[in-house]
Design a protein around this motif. Structure first.
Motif, mmCIF file in Angstrom:
data_model
loop_
_atom_site.group_PDB
_atom_site.id
_atom_site.type_symbol
_atom_site.label_atom_id
_atom_site.label_comp_id
_atom_site.label_asym_id
_atom_site.label_seq_id
_atom_site.Cartn_x
_atom_site.Cartn_y
_atom_site.Cartn_z
ATOM 1 N N SER A 87 0.814 -1.218 0.000
ATOM 2 C CA SER A 87 0.000 0.000 0.000
ATOM 3 C C SER A 87 0.848 1.270 0.000
ATOM 4 C CB SER A 87 -0.960 0.017 1.196
ATOM 5 O OG SER A 87 -0.256 0.000 2.411
ATOM 6 N N THR A 88 2.066 1.202 0.530
ATOM 7 C CA THR A 88 2.971 2.354 0.493
ATOM 8 C C THR A 88 3.183 2.805 -0.945
ATOM 9 O OG1 THR A 88 4.146 1.390 2.387
ATOM 10 C CG2 THR A 88 5.212 3.241 1.246
ATOM 11 N N VAL A 89 3.444 1.831 -1.798
ATOM 12 C CA VAL A 89 3.760 2.115 -3.197
ATOM 13 C C VAL A 89 2.487 2.325 -4.019
ATOM 14 C CG1 VAL A 89 5.105 1.339 -5.193
ATOM 15 C CG2 VAL A 89 5.811 0.671 -2.874
ATOM 16 N N ASP A 90 1.445 1.576 -3.698
ATOM 17 C CA ASP A 90 0.168 1.751 -4.396
ATOM 18 C C ASP A 90 -0.327 3.195 -4.293
ATOM 19 O OD1 ASP A 90 0.097 -0.875 -5.146
ATOM 20 O OD2 ASP A 90 -1.485 -1.482 -3.759
ATOM 21 N N ALA A 91 -0.083 3.834 -3.155
ATOM 22 C CA ALA A 91 -0.534 5.223 -2.964
ATOM 23 C C ALA A 91 0.070 6.144 -4.014
ATOM 24 C CB ALA A 91 -0.157 5.706 -1.570
ATOM 25 N N ILE A 92 1.286 5.857 -4.413
ATOM 26 C CA ILE A 92 1.955 6.644 -5.459
ATOM 27 C C ILE A 92 1.351 6.325 -6.818
ATOM 28 C CG2 ILE A 92 4.180 7.123 -6.559
ATOM 29 C CD1 ILE A 92 5.494 6.072 -3.894
ATOM 30 N N ALA A 93 1.280 5.033 -7.129
ATOM 31 C CA ALA A 93 0.803 4.611 -8.447
ATOM 32 C C ALA A 93 -0.669 4.976 -8.671
ATOM 33 C CB ALA A 93 1.009 3.110 -8.602
ATOM 34 N N ARG A 94 -1.489 4.855 -7.626
ATOM 35 C CA ARG A 94 -2.931 5.165 -7.764
ATOM 36 C C ARG A 94 -3.158 6.647 -8.056
ATOM 37 N NH1 ARG A 94 -5.414 3.380 -2.379
ATOM 38 N NH2 ARG A 94 -7.349 4.231 -3.266
ATOM 39 N N ASN A 95 -2.199 7.473 -7.712
ATOM 40 C CA ASN A 95 -2.293 8.898 -8.023
ATOM 41 C C ASN A 95 -1.669 9.233 -9.377
ATOM 42 O OD1 ASN A 95 -3.516 10.753 -5.866
ATOM 43 N ND2 ASN A 95 -2.303 9.329 -4.614
ATOM 44 N N GLY A 96 -1.203 8.225 -10.085
ATOM 45 C CA GLY A 96 -0.640 8.432 -11.416
ATOM 46 C C GLY A 96 0.824 8.786 -11.425
ATOM 47 N N ALA A 97 1.464 8.829 -10.266
ATOM 48 C CA ALA A 97 2.887 9.160 -10.184
ATOM 49 C C ALA A 97 3.731 7.897 -10.290
ATOM 50 C CB ALA A 97 3.178 9.900 -8.883
ATOM 51 N N LYS A 98 5.039 8.089 -10.373
ATOM 52 C CA LYS A 98 5.959 6.964 -10.539
ATOM 53 C C LYS A 98 6.731 6.715 -9.245
ATOM 54 C CE LYS A 98 10.096 5.483 -13.061
ATOM 55 N NZ LYS A 98 11.136 5.886 -14.063
ATOM 56 N N PRO A 99 6.692 5.482 -8.720
ATOM 57 C CA PRO A 99 7.531 5.171 -7.564
ATOM 58 C C PRO A 99 8.980 4.969 -7.996
ATOM 59 C CG PRO A 99 6.256 3.238 -8.212
ATOM 60 C CD PRO A 99 5.821 4.361 -9.105
ATOM 61 N N VAL A 100 9.892 5.567 -7.267
ATOM 62 C CA VAL A 100 11.326 5.396 -7.508
ATOM 63 C C VAL A 100 11.911 4.734 -6.261
ATOM 64 C CG1 VAL A 100 13.517 6.569 -7.905
ATOM 65 C CG2 VAL A 100 11.438 7.384 -9.043
ATOM 66 N N PHE A 101 12.450 3.537 -6.424
ATOM 67 C CA PHE A 101 12.877 2.755 -5.269
ATOM 68 C C PHE A 101 14.349 2.977 -4.927
ATOM 69 C CE2 PHE A 101 9.388 0.153 -7.082
ATOM 70 C CZ PHE A 101 8.553 0.126 -5.970
ATOM 71 N N VAL A 102 14.605 3.078 -3.620
ATOM 72 C CA VAL A 102 15.984 3.025 -3.122
ATOM 73 C C VAL A 102 16.077 1.831 -2.181
ATOM 74 C CG1 VAL A 102 16.384 5.498 -3.358
ATOM 75 C CG2 VAL A 102 15.499 4.605 -1.201
ATOM 76 N N ASP A 103 17.286 1.381 -1.942
ATOM 77 C CA ASP A 103 17.502 0.195 -1.121
ATOM 78 C C ASP A 103 17.376 0.541 0.365
ATOM 79 O OD1 ASP A 103 17.916 -2.516 -0.725
ATOM 80 O OD2 ASP A 103 19.727 -2.597 -1.965
ATOM 81 N N ILE A 104 17.478 -0.475 1.188
ATOM 82 C CA ILE A 104 17.280 -0.317 2.628
ATOM 83 C C ILE A 104 18.573 -0.538 3.402
ATOM 84 C CG2 ILE A 104 14.837 -0.879 2.609
ATOM 85 C CD1 ILE A 104 15.615 -3.757 3.401
ATOM 86 N N ASP A 105 18.580 -0.025 4.618
ATOM 87 C CA ASP A 105 19.678 -0.252 5.538
ATOM 88 C C ASP A 105 19.639 -1.717 6.004
ATOM 89 O OD1 ASP A 105 21.636 1.214 7.687
ATOM 90 O OD2 ASP A 105 20.474 -0.385 8.650
ATOM 91 N N PRO A 106 20.756 -2.439 5.982
ATOM 92 C CA PRO A 106 20.722 -3.864 6.312
ATOM 93 C C PRO A 106 20.502 -4.164 7.790
ATOM 94 C CG PRO A 106 22.979 -3.148 5.901
ATOM 95 C CD PRO A 106 22.092 -1.997 5.545
ATOM 96 N N GLU A 107 20.558 -3.136 8.634
ATOM 97 C CA GLU A 107 20.343 -3.358 10.063
ATOM 98 C C GLU A 107 18.927 -3.005 10.507
ATOM 99 O OE1 GLU A 107 24.683 -2.879 12.150
ATOM 100 O OE2 GLU A 107 23.456 -1.075 11.956
#
Length: 365
Positions: A87-107
């Protein structure tokens, strides 16, 4: 059998309070946008440390409306993580915008702040960090980058009710904070429910209209909105549970501490808590190289577990079909190793000790 979550135990512990709250609503005859919601919004605002709380239908709607309220849409980009509920990402896509992903901290498994700036383009409008599993994202550098590039910050605090970053409640730091009150959350309703929080008066006014058909008053509509209202019964339930939230969070922290001690000499990686964070352990997530084998063994021994989340969002078919192609090595590795053990405030020490013993015994099988 040890359940992953047992909401019946919670209900029995506060049964009289809950029953009275629901009865109060039933006897009032008022079920939508009434005094219970107004009171909950005020009480939750005081708890989080913000000026405004806008109760909505769900955490998903909270995120969707937050993006929409900021005017983000087609042609815009929003930076977020792939290791999160969809749902975090769906909120972006449902508004017609593009999600741009970055990686996560391994800890911490939250956004790797060192990767944000290189993901920014002239189309970037916002950053959505996720306070995952109850551990805050590292907000200071996120806010500094947002200020530098004039970006909005939407905090996804759906798993972090009461968590703190350097003494401040998460959700109160960015331009908007979003919460889910799904029944299994640290603060959960008895159905779908959510809230948007902000210190911005204009945004709050806009969000209140957006959740109610774009209406400032009945039968008058300033713009096209949606029907996304937190109902009176859920608000009444949440008011009761909010009074217990700090106590329940401390129980979760004690459970996590006991798990950490019991699993210290095992071959699993246990969660950490950064010095600047107060972790509220919505989930207790371990890592193991043979996760699937470990989960199978625990299941055979009557211990329920879950995986949050087995397939990162950027590898889901829905987003591959949108043409999303990105490599996130930490996210992809962790998704193969993570396993959520049972954690809820009424889990007993005996159950925790049994779970830890079975986890340790799994290495010898």
């Amino acid at each position: 059998m040890i359940p992953f979550v047992d909401l019946r135990r919670e209900y029995q512990a506060i049964k009289d309070e809950i029953d009275q709250a629901i009865q109060r609503v039933l006897e009032s005859g008022w079920f939508i946008l009434g005094k219970e919601l107004e009171a909950f919004e005020k009480e939750f605002a005081e708890y989080i440390g913000v000026k405004h709380v806008i109760g909505v239908n769900s955490g998903s709607d909270a995120l969707y409306l937050a993006v929409k309220a900021l005017g983000i849409g087609k042609g815009d980009e929003v930076i977020t993580v792939s290791h999160t509920f969809i749902s975090t990402v769906d909120a972006i896509a449902r508004n017609g915008a593009k999600p741009v992903f970055v990686d996560i901290d391994p800890e911490t498994y939250t956004m790797d702040v060192s990767q944000i700036e290189k993901a920014i383009t002239e189309r970037t409008k916002a950053i959505i960090p996720v306070h995952l599993y109850g551990h805050p994202a590292d907000m200071d550098p996120i806010m500094e980058i947002a200020e530098k590039y004039e970006l909005y910050v939407i905090e996804d605090a759906s798993q972090a009710h009461g968590a703190e970053y350097k003494g401040r409640k998460v959700g109160s730091i960015g331009h908007i904070g979003c919460f889910s009150f799904y029944p299994t959350k640290n603060l959960g309703a008895y159905g779908d429910a959510g809230a948007v929080v902000t210190n911005d008066d204009e945004l709050a006014e806009k969000l209140r209209m957006m959740r109610n058909y774009g209406s400032p008053k009945k039968y008058y509509h300033k713009f096209i909105g949606v029907n996304s209202r937190l109902d009176e019964i859920q608000a009444a339930v949440l008011r009761v549970k909010l009074r217990h939230l700090d106590e329940w969070n401390e129980k979760r922290r004690k459970i996590a501490k006991l798990y950490n001690e019991l699993l210290e000499d095992s071959d699993v990686i246990t969660p950490i808590e950064k010095e600047w964070a107060k972790h509220v352990y919505h989930l207790y997530v371990i890592r193991h190289r043979e996760r699937d084998k470990l989960q199978k063994y625990l299941t055979e021994k009557g211990i329920k577990t879950q995986i949050h989340y087995p397939v990162p969002v950027h590898l889901q078919k829905a987003y591959l079909d949108l043409g999303i192609r990105v490599k996130l090595p930490v996210t992809e590795r962790i998704s193969r190793e993570i396993l959520s053990l049972p954690i809820f405030p009424y889990l007993t020490d005996a159950e925790i000790e049994k779970i830890a013993m079975v986890v340790k015994n799994a290495s010898n099988c």
